[in-house]
Design a protein around this motif. Structure first.
Motif, PDB file in Angstrom:
ATOM      1  N   GLU A  30      20.777  -6.141  10.403  1.00 39.86           N
ATOM      2  CA  GLU A  30      20.251  -7.250   9.591  1.00 39.86           C
ATOM      3  C   GLU A  30      20.170  -6.880   8.112  1.00 39.86           C
ATOM      4  N   LEU A  31      19.879  -5.595   7.821  1.00 41.25           N
ATOM      5  CA  LEU A  31      19.823  -5.138   6.433  1.00 41.25           C
ATOM      6  C   LEU A  31      21.203  -4.861   5.853  1.00 41.25           C
ATOM      7  N   GLY A  32      22.203  -4.821   6.695  1.00 42.02           N
ATOM      8  CA  GLY A  32      23.559  -4.535   6.223  1.00 42.02           C
ATOM      9  C   GLY A  32      23.727  -3.094   5.776  1.00 42.02           C
ATOM     10  N   LEU A  33      23.018  -2.188   6.433  1.00 43.90           N
ATOM     11  CA  LEU A  33      23.070  -0.779   6.038  1.00 43.90           C
ATOM     12  C   LEU A  33      24.376  -0.149   6.484  1.00 43.90           C
ATOM     13  N   GLU A  34      25.128   0.339   5.510  1.00 41.69           N
ATOM     14  CA  GLU A  34      26.374   1.055   5.765  1.00 41.69           C
ATOM     15  C   GLU A  34      26.586   2.027   4.618  1.00 41.69           C
ATOM     16  N   VAL A  35      27.447   2.996   4.831  1.00 40.17           N
ATOM     17  CA  VAL A  35      27.705   4.016   3.817  1.00 40.17           C
ATOM     18  C   VAL A  35      28.126   3.353   2.510  1.00 40.17           C
ATOM     19  N   GLY A  36      27.499   3.779   1.410  1.00 39.01           N
ATOM     20  CA  GLY A  36      27.832   3.269   0.087  1.00 39.01           C
ATOM     21  C   GLY A  36      26.905   2.188  -0.436  1.00 39.01           C
ATOM     22  N   VAL A  37      26.034   1.660   0.424  1.00 37.59           N
ATOM     23  CA  VAL A  37      25.080   0.620   0.017  1.00 37.59           C
ATOM     24  C   VAL A  37      23.873   1.290  -0.630  1.00 37.59           C
ATOM     25  N   THR A  38      23.323   0.689  -1.690  1.00 41.18           N
ATOM     26  CA  THR A  38      22.082   1.217  -2.256  1.00 41.18           C
ATOM     27  C   THR A  38      20.912   0.687  -1.449  1.00 41.18           C
ATOM     28  N   ALA A  39      19.898   1.528  -1.314  1.00 41.35           N
ATOM     29  CA  ALA A  39      18.718   1.168  -0.531  1.00 41.35           C
ATOM     30  C   ALA A  39      17.509   1.899  -1.095  1.00 41.35           C
ATOM     31  N   VAL A  40      16.332   1.436  -0.726  1.00 45.19           N
ATOM     32  CA  VAL A  40      15.089   2.080  -1.125  1.00 45.19           C
ATOM     33  C   VAL A  40      14.368   2.528   0.130  1.00 45.19           C
ATOM     34  N   ALA A  41      14.071   3.829   0.205  1.00 52.45           N
ATOM     35  CA  ALA A  41      13.268   4.356   1.304  1.00 52.45           C
ATOM     36  C   ALA A  41      11.811   4.238   0.884  1.00 52.45           C
ATOM     37  N   VAL A  42      11.029   3.486   1.640  1.00 58.99           N
ATOM     38  CA  VAL A  42       9.608   3.304   1.361  1.00 58.99           C
ATOM     39  C   VAL A  42       8.853   4.120   2.399  1.00 58.99           C
ATOM     40  N   ILE A  43       8.049   5.072   1.925  1.00 59.43           N
ATOM     41  CA  ILE A  43       7.412   6.020   2.832  1.00 59.43           C
ATOM     42  C   ILE A  43       5.903   5.938   2.696  1.00 59.43           C
ATOM     43  N   LYS A  44       5.249   5.771   3.823  1.00 59.14           N
ATOM     44  CA  LYS A  44       3.794   5.842   3.876  1.00 59.14           C
ATOM     45  C   LYS A  44       3.465   6.756   5.039  1.00 59.14           C
ATOM     46  N   SER A  45       2.769   7.823   4.740  1.00 58.44           N
ATOM     47  CA  SER A  45       2.539   8.822   5.767  1.00 58.44           C
ATOM     48  C   SER A  45       1.095   9.294   5.741  1.00 58.44           C
ATOM     49  N   SER A  86       0.820  -1.206   0.000  1.00 60.54           N
ATOM     50  CA  SER A  86       0.000   0.000   0.000  1.00 60.54           C
ATOM     51  C   SER A  86       0.855   1.258   0.000  1.00 60.54           C
ATOM     52  N   ALA A  87       2.161   1.118   0.236  1.00 54.31           N
ATOM     53  CA  ALA A  87       3.067   2.273   0.207  1.00 54.31           C
ATOM     54  C   ALA A  87       3.471   2.551  -1.237  1.00 54.31           C
ATOM     55  N   ARG A  88       3.282   3.776  -1.683  1.00 53.90           N
ATOM     56  CA  ARG A  88       3.567   4.136  -3.073  1.00 53.90           C
ATOM     57  C   ARG A  88       4.793   5.030  -3.238  1.00 53.90           C
ATOM     58  N   ASN A  89       5.297   5.556  -2.138  1.00 56.54           N
ATOM     59  CA  ASN A  89       6.405   6.503  -2.214  1.00 56.54           C
ATOM     60  C   ASN A  89       7.716   5.766  -1.986  1.00 56.54           C
ATOM     61  N   ARG A  90       8.463   5.564  -3.060  1.00 53.66           N
ATOM     62  CA  ARG A  90       9.712   4.816  -2.996  1.00 53.66           C
ATOM     63  C   ARG A  90      10.820   5.668  -3.580  1.00 53.66           C
ATOM     64  N   PHE A  91      11.885   5.815  -2.797  1.00 61.73           N
ATOM     65  CA  PHE A  91      13.021   6.625  -3.216  1.00 61.73           C
ATOM     66  C   PHE A  91      14.273   5.761  -3.176  1.00 61.73           C
ATOM     67  N   ARG A  92      14.775   5.388  -4.352  1.00 63.16           N
ATOM     68  CA  ARG A  92      16.003   4.580  -4.431  1.00 63.16           C
ATOM     69  C   ARG A  92      17.191   5.516  -4.354  1.00 63.16           C
ATOM     70  N   GLY A  93      18.160   5.146  -3.548  1.00 60.51           N
ATOM     71  CA  GLY A  93      19.331   5.997  -3.412  1.00 60.51           C
ATOM     72  C   GLY A  93      20.493   5.264  -2.786  1.00 60.51           C
ATOM     73  N   ILE A  94      21.447   6.049  -2.322  1.00 65.43           N
ATOM     74  CA  ILE A  94      22.650   5.503  -1.715  1.00 65.43           C
ATOM     75  C   ILE A  94      22.718   5.945  -0.255  1.00 65.43           C
ATOM     76  N   VAL A  95      23.102   5.035   0.600  1.00 68.96           N
ATOM     77  CA  VAL A  95      23.235   5.357   2.019  1.00 68.96           C
ATOM     78  C   VAL A  95      24.454   6.263   2.177  1.00 68.96           C
ATOM     79  N   THR A  96      24.251   7.433   2.777  1.00 67.47           N
ATOM     80  CA  THR A  96      25.332   8.410   2.943  1.00 67.47           C
ATOM     81  C   THR A  96      25.810   8.518   4.381  1.00 67.47           C
ATOM     82  N   GLU A  97      24.999   8.047   5.343  1.00 59.44           N
ATOM     83  CA  GLU A  97      25.408   8.119   6.740  1.00 59.44           C
ATOM     84  C   GLU A  97      24.616   7.110   7.559  1.00 59.44           C
ATOM     85  N   VAL A  98      25.286   6.456   8.484  1.00 58.91           N
ATOM     86  CA  VAL A  98      24.634   5.556   9.434  1.00 58.91           C
ATOM     87  C   VAL A  98      25.208   5.868  10.809  1.00 58.91           C
TER      88      VAL A  98
END
Length: 135
Positions: free
Chosen positions: A105-120, A64-76
């Protein structure tokens, strides 16, 4: 009616002006020339094109979430319990707060690509100071 120059359309779509010119030349995006010979894209045509691009690239399955922003992790930033993850998605900065366990668990670190899924339930909409319109 609102119209956009090629460079303005490119900025809104997150691509280069050359990419927009290629789409126009290929007939994928409608444009006309103004009295000075500059190519202009009608706002309704640009909106339809943008929607079609989103729909064709959305291979996300069912959600049901339609707002998806693919990008690169810049800070953790992590502490013992929580993590703050920042993603640069085109010209946008998205910050997420999550458990440290989830970030690990997601392996989030600087330089990894990720998708921010936003439902607000609360979305603020602003209008730019300069909107090009024609009569």
């Amino acid at each position: 009616m609102t119209t956009f120059r090629i460079s303005e359309a490119a900025a809104l779509l997150g691509v280069s002006p050359d990419t927009v010119r290629r789409w126009v030349d290929a007939g994928r995006l409608a444009a006309r020339r103004d009295e000075h010979g500059h190519r202009m894209v009608e706002g309704v045509d640009l909106a339809a094109f943008a929607r079609a691009q989103i729909e064709s690239e959305d291979g996300t399955g069912h959600s049901s979430a339609r707002n998806r922003f693919r990008g690169i992790v810049t800070e953790v930033i992590k502490d013992a319990v929580m993590a703050q993850v920042e993603i640069a998605a085109g010209p946008y900065r998205v910050v997420s707060l999550m458990s440290r366990q989830a970030a690990d668990e997601l392996g989030l670190e600087v330089g990894v690509t990720a998708v921010a899924v936003i439902k607000s339930t609360n979305v603020v909409v602003e209008i730019a100071d300069h909107v090009r319109t024609t009569s």
